[in-house]
Design a protein around this motif. Structure first.
Motif, PDB file in Angstrom:
ATOM      1  N   ALA A   2       0.825  -1.212   0.000  1.00 31.99           N
ATOM      2  CA  ALA A   2       0.000   0.000   0.000  1.00 31.99           C
ATOM      3  C   ALA A   2       0.857   1.260   0.000  1.00 31.99           C
ATOM      4  N   LEU A   3       2.032   1.186   0.621  1.00 27.85           N
ATOM      5  CA  LEU A   3       2.936   2.337   0.641  1.00 27.85           C
ATOM      6  C   LEU A   3       3.697   2.477  -0.676  1.00 27.85           C
ATOM      7  N   ILE A   4       4.014   1.335  -1.302  1.00 28.11           N
ATOM      8  CA  ILE A   4       4.806   1.365  -2.525  1.00 28.11           C
ATOM      9  C   ILE A   4       4.032   1.986  -3.680  1.00 28.11           C
ATOM     10  N   LEU A   5       2.755   1.669  -3.801  1.00 24.42           N
ATOM     11  CA  LEU A   5       1.988   2.123  -4.959  1.00 24.42           C
ATOM     12  C   LEU A   5       2.024   3.644  -5.119  1.00 24.42           C
ATOM     13  N   PRO A   6       1.655   4.429  -4.099  1.00 22.49           N
ATOM     14  CA  PRO A   6       1.757   5.880  -4.287  1.00 22.49           C
ATOM     15  C   PRO A   6       3.201   6.374  -4.321  1.00 22.49           C
ATOM     16  N   ALA A   7       4.081   5.695  -3.571  1.00 20.46           N
ATOM     17  CA  ALA A   7       5.485   6.128  -3.551  1.00 20.46           C
ATOM     18  C   ALA A   7       6.151   5.921  -4.907  1.00 20.46           C
ATOM     19  N   THR A   8       5.654   4.949  -5.689  1.00 15.01           N
ATOM     20  CA  THR A   8       6.203   4.725  -7.027  1.00 15.01           C
ATOM     21  C   THR A   8       6.132   6.004  -7.848  1.00 15.01           C
ATOM     22  N   PHE A   9       5.071   6.753  -7.657  1.00 18.49           N
ATOM     23  CA  PHE A   9       4.958   8.026  -8.374  1.00 18.49           C
ATOM     24  C   PHE A   9       5.611   9.156  -7.589  1.00 18.49           C
ATOM     25  N   GLY A  10       5.304   9.223  -6.291  1.00 15.40           N
ATOM     26  CA  GLY A  10       5.768  10.358  -5.497  1.00 15.40           C
ATOM     27  C   GLY A  10       7.269  10.442  -5.343  1.00 15.40           C
ATOM     28  N   ALA A  11       7.948   9.302  -5.264  1.00 14.07           N
ATOM     29  CA  ALA A  11       9.398   9.317  -5.054  1.00 14.07           C
ATOM     30  C   ALA A  11      10.161   9.510  -6.342  1.00 14.07           C
ATOM     31  N   GLY A  12       9.473   9.438  -7.488  1.00 10.76           N
ATOM     32  CA  GLY A  12      10.226   9.372  -8.722  1.00 10.76           C
ATOM     33  C   GLY A  12       9.818  10.337  -9.804  1.00 10.76           C
ATOM     34  N   ILE A  13       9.502  11.588  -9.432  1.00  9.58           N
ATOM     35  CA  ILE A  13       9.109  12.536 -10.458  1.00  9.58           C
ATOM     36  C   ILE A  13      10.211  12.720 -11.482  1.00  9.58           C
ATOM     37  N   TYR A  14      11.454  12.715 -11.022  1.00 10.85           N
ATOM     38  CA  TYR A  14      12.561  12.871 -11.971  1.00 10.85           C
ATOM     39  C   TYR A  14      12.587  11.705 -12.945  1.00 10.85           C
ATOM     40  N   GLN A  15      12.322  10.487 -12.433  1.00 11.45           N
ATOM     41  CA  GLN A  15      12.332   9.317 -13.300  1.00 11.45           C
ATOM     42  C   GLN A  15      11.107   9.293 -14.212  1.00 11.45           C
ATOM     43  N   VAL A  16       9.929   9.670 -13.674  1.00 11.56           N
ATOM     44  CA  VAL A  16       8.738   9.739 -14.515  1.00 11.56           C
ATOM     45  C   VAL A  16       8.962  10.754 -15.632  1.00 11.56           C
ATOM     46  N   SER A  17       9.599  11.856 -15.288  1.00  9.14           N
ATOM     47  CA  SER A  17       9.903  12.875 -16.294  1.00  9.14           C
ATOM     48  C   SER A  17      10.835  12.328 -17.364  1.00  9.14           C
ATOM     49  N   GLN A  18      11.685  11.343 -16.996  1.00  8.43           N
ATOM     50  CA  GLN A  18      12.571  10.746 -17.986  1.00  8.43           C
ATOM     51  C   GLN A  18      11.782  10.063 -19.097  1.00  8.43           C
ATOM     52  N   PHE A  19      10.674   9.381 -18.732  1.00  4.47           N
ATOM     53  CA  PHE A  19       9.833   8.766 -19.742  1.00  4.47           C
ATOM     54  C   PHE A  19       9.171   9.822 -20.624  1.00  4.47           C
ATOM     55  N   VAL A  20       8.699  10.893 -19.990  1.00  7.82           N
ATOM     56  CA  VAL A  20       8.100  11.988 -20.758  1.00  7.82           C
ATOM     57  C   VAL A  20       9.132  12.590 -21.709  1.00  7.82           C
ATOM     58  N   ASP A  21      10.339  12.824 -21.177  1.00  4.31           N
ATOM     59  CA  ASP A  21      11.402  13.390 -22.008  1.00  4.31           C
ATOM     60  C   ASP A  21      11.770  12.450 -23.152  1.00  4.31           C
ATOM     61  N   THR A  22      11.800  11.146 -22.863  1.00  2.22           N
ATOM     62  CA  THR A  22      12.131  10.167 -23.904  1.00  2.22           C
ATOM     63  C   THR A  22      11.105  10.208 -25.024  1.00  2.22           C
ATOM     64  N   PHE A  23       9.831  10.300 -24.653  1.00  3.10           N
ATOM     65  CA  PHE A  23       8.765  10.362 -25.652  1.00  3.10           C
ATOM     66  C   PHE A  23       8.946  11.565 -26.574  1.00  3.10           C
ATOM     67  N   PHE A  24       9.192  12.735 -25.988  1.00  2.58           N
ATOM     68  CA  PHE A  24       9.358  13.941 -26.801  1.00  2.58           C
ATOM     69  C   PHE A  24      10.685  13.916 -27.577  1.00  2.58           C
ATOM     70  N   ALA A  25      11.755  13.397 -26.943  1.00  2.00           N
ATOM     71  CA  ALA A  25      13.071  13.395 -27.598  1.00  2.00           C
ATOM     72  C   ALA A  25      13.090  12.511 -28.826  1.00  2.00           C
ATOM     73  N   THR A  26      12.347  11.391 -28.801  1.00  2.00           N
ATOM     74  CA  THR A  26      12.350  10.488 -29.953  1.00  2.00           C
ATOM     75  C   THR A  26      11.566  11.057 -31.132  1.00  2.00           C
ATOM     76  N   SER A  27      10.815  12.138 -30.899  1.00  2.00           N
ATOM     77  CA  SER A  27      10.095  12.784 -32.002  1.00  2.00           C
ATOM     78  C   SER A  27      10.962  13.822 -32.706  1.00  2.00           C
ATOM     79  N   LEU A  28      12.146  14.087 -32.160  1.00  2.00           N
ATOM     80  CA  LEU A  28      13.069  15.072 -32.712  1.00  2.00           C
ATOM     81  C   LEU A  28      14.075  14.389 -33.641  1.00  2.00           C
TER      82      LEU A  28
END
Length: 536
Positions: free
Chosen positions: A244-270
């Motif tokens: 129960a603690l891991i599920l929300p922490a997966t997002f909350g602890a890793g904004i930098y990592q989540v942003s990496q996926f977002v950045d990867t999506f945009f970077a591959t369009s360049l």
């Protein structure tokens, strides 16, 4: 504060070694592969398990597991008893469930990998063979996630006992194995050969590195006198609470990592090579982030948990304030120096072989944009434990969600106009938003607040940073002809820049009172007595 300094020194020192090896790895990779099809495909394949590792294994799992394991070890744990027996039972129960979850998740990801790659890099299909090659490499590298997740669990057991060295050293092994993979791929490719041979050798090396890291951590755990037992999986109340603690922490602890996926999506369009340039630029950003941010965050979580569980709010406040001061003392000058000297560092370290001077110009601009968010990246590592130590993993979810939405909104505007540099700037801006939101919530709840002493110390640090920046701005154009010269010229020109900037900063910091004399005494004492004070 002495315990914090000692632990940060242990983690930061070993993390610095890992970052140096990682830096050497990326220098070789840039020269051997450049920024083309094979490099982009490998960067995507490595991003998938590596980001999941930071997001889940070393992020959400660690921040949820370490406080619960620490509570079982030092307080009241599973089964109504505390101590070694309760902690061992909790660890065994978690391992028995965790192993099957990892195997199942990895198997599913391997099957649906074409869909995952399509979601992140659908534009790879526009280049013949690039999409299929990226899928193949991603399947080869993904087993690394399961292996390194087990490494993170074993590291958590040791971290809860203030044994930080083995977990901090494990990434060194990853980079050593990957360097071996680059060299093997370069040898197999030969002159004028197919770059995909190098990428394939590297992908195999990623999974092999997971095996090496796991073997090392199993040895370290046994050396510490701990034994884990695999049992039939059982969802005990403590295991359910961890989930129960891991599920929300997966997002909350890793904004930098989540942003990496977002950045990867945009970077591959360049244009082709953009993803590789972004990942290589992030290596320079990761040097201070890993050495300072990760070290501080790892060190204060178990200490903060103990203060909070014992009801000592004053010590919890003091601990985070000390961590904040250390973070800004080390991060602010690093950020300013990297931003000003980015062209020099990129040219000296990366330009050569298949990595062109034009690639270097773009990469330097990306570095400057990323570095603007460096202080925020590090401070988030200090603020998040204030929630996780209280087993509040929900609040960081909302702050992370808000900053992620800001990141996406900015990317939609800037990527088309400013390309990969705008994308890097959006990442920095979203990290700053997350940092401000986290501090606001901590302050309003009375869990952490800025003091006049801390604010004054940071103001003095900024004065010292300004003095250093003025010198570097003056020196940069004077030595510009040497950054891309022979090896000797590259080394001595950068050495002069770093040495001059460092001396001016610390001289100004000492003169203005930005450098805490008590902190300086503890750092000096640690260097002098390091062998006697470090357990590992």
């Amino acid at each position: 504060m002495s315990s914090l300094v000692k632990n940060v020194g242990t983690i930061g020192g070993l993390t610095m070694i890992s970052r140096v090896f990682g830096f050497a790895r990326d220098m070789l990779l840039a020269r051997v592969l450049g920024a083309g099809l094979a490099a982009d495909a490998f960067q995507l394949a490595f991003t998938l398990p590596n980001t999941f590792r930071r997001l889940f294994a070393e992020g959400a799992f660690s921040v949820a597991f370490v406080p619960m394991y620490s509570r079982a070890l030092h307080g009241t744990g599973a089964g109504g008893t505390g101590g070694e027996e309760a902690a061992a039972k909790f660890a065994d129960d978690v391992l028995s469930v965790f192993l099957w979850v990892l195997l199942g998740f990895s198997a599913i990801m391997m099957v649906v990998m074409p869909g995952i790659v399509w979601l992140l890099a659908r534009d790879f299909q526009q280049v013949p063979g690039k999409f299929d090659f990226a899928v193949f490499l991603s399947r080869v590298t993904f087993p690394y996630l399961a292996l390194v997740s087990l490494v993170a669990m074993l590291s958590g057991l040791l971290n809860a006992r203030s044994r930080f060295a083995p977990g901090a050293f494990a990434p060194v092994l990853l980079n050593i194995v990957l360097i071996g993979g680059i060299v093997a791929g370069w040898w197999l490719r030969g002159p004028g050969g197919d770059d995909r041979i190098v990428a394939e050798a590297l992908a195999i090396a990623v999974s092999l590195a997971g095996v090496v890291q796991l073997a090392y951590m199993m040895w370290a755990v046994r050396r510490a006198g701990l034994t884990l037992h695999w049992r039939f999986p059982k969802f005990t109340p403590e295991v359910k609470r961890l989930g129960a603690l891991i599920l929300p922490a997966t997002f909350g602890a890793g904004i930098y990592q989540v942003s990496q996926f977002v950045d990867t999506f945009f970077a591959t369009s360049l244009p082709q090579g953009s993803l590789t340039l972004l990942k290589l630029a992030d290596r320079l950003n990761q040097l201070p982030l890993g050495i300072v941010g990760i070290a501080l965050g790892t060190a204060i979580l178990p200490m903060l948990s103990r203060h909070i569980h014992s009801g000592d709010a004053a010590e919890a406040q003091r601990l985070q304030a000390n961590a904040f001061e250390i973070a800004t003392l080390l991060t602010l000058p690093a950020a300013a120096a990297l931003a000003i000297c980015a062209p020099a560092f990129v040219t000296a370290f990366f330009v050569g072989g298949k990595f062109t001077a034009g690639d270097g110009v773009i990469m330097a601009q990306i570095v400057v944009a990323l570095i603007c968010g460096l202080p925020a990246y590090v401070v988030v590592k200090i603020l998040n434990p204030g929630f996780f130590a209280r087993e509040d993993t929900k609040t960081p979810v909302w702050t992370a969600l808000a900053s992620l939405l800001v990141n996406i909104a900015i990317n939609l505007y800037v990527v088309e106009r400013y390309g990969i540099v705008g994308l890097a700037g959006a990442t920095a801006a979203s990290a700053s938003v997350n940092c401000l939101l986290l501090y606001t919530v901590l302050h309003r709840r009375g869990w952490f607040h800025f003091t006049a002493k801390l604010a004054g110390r940071i103001a003095r640090q900024l004065v010292a940073v300004a003095a250093m920046a003025a010198l570097l701005l003056y020196m940069m154009p004077l030595m510009e002809p040497y950054y891309g010269g022979n090896v000797f010229e590259r080394i001595w020109s950068l050495t002069i820049l770093v040495a001059a900037g460092g001396m001016v900063f610390f001289a100004a910091a000492f003169a203005t009172g930005a450098l805490d004399k008590d902190l300086l005494a503890m750092l000096t004492r640690r260097r002098r007595n390091g062998a006697a004070t470090t357990k590992e």
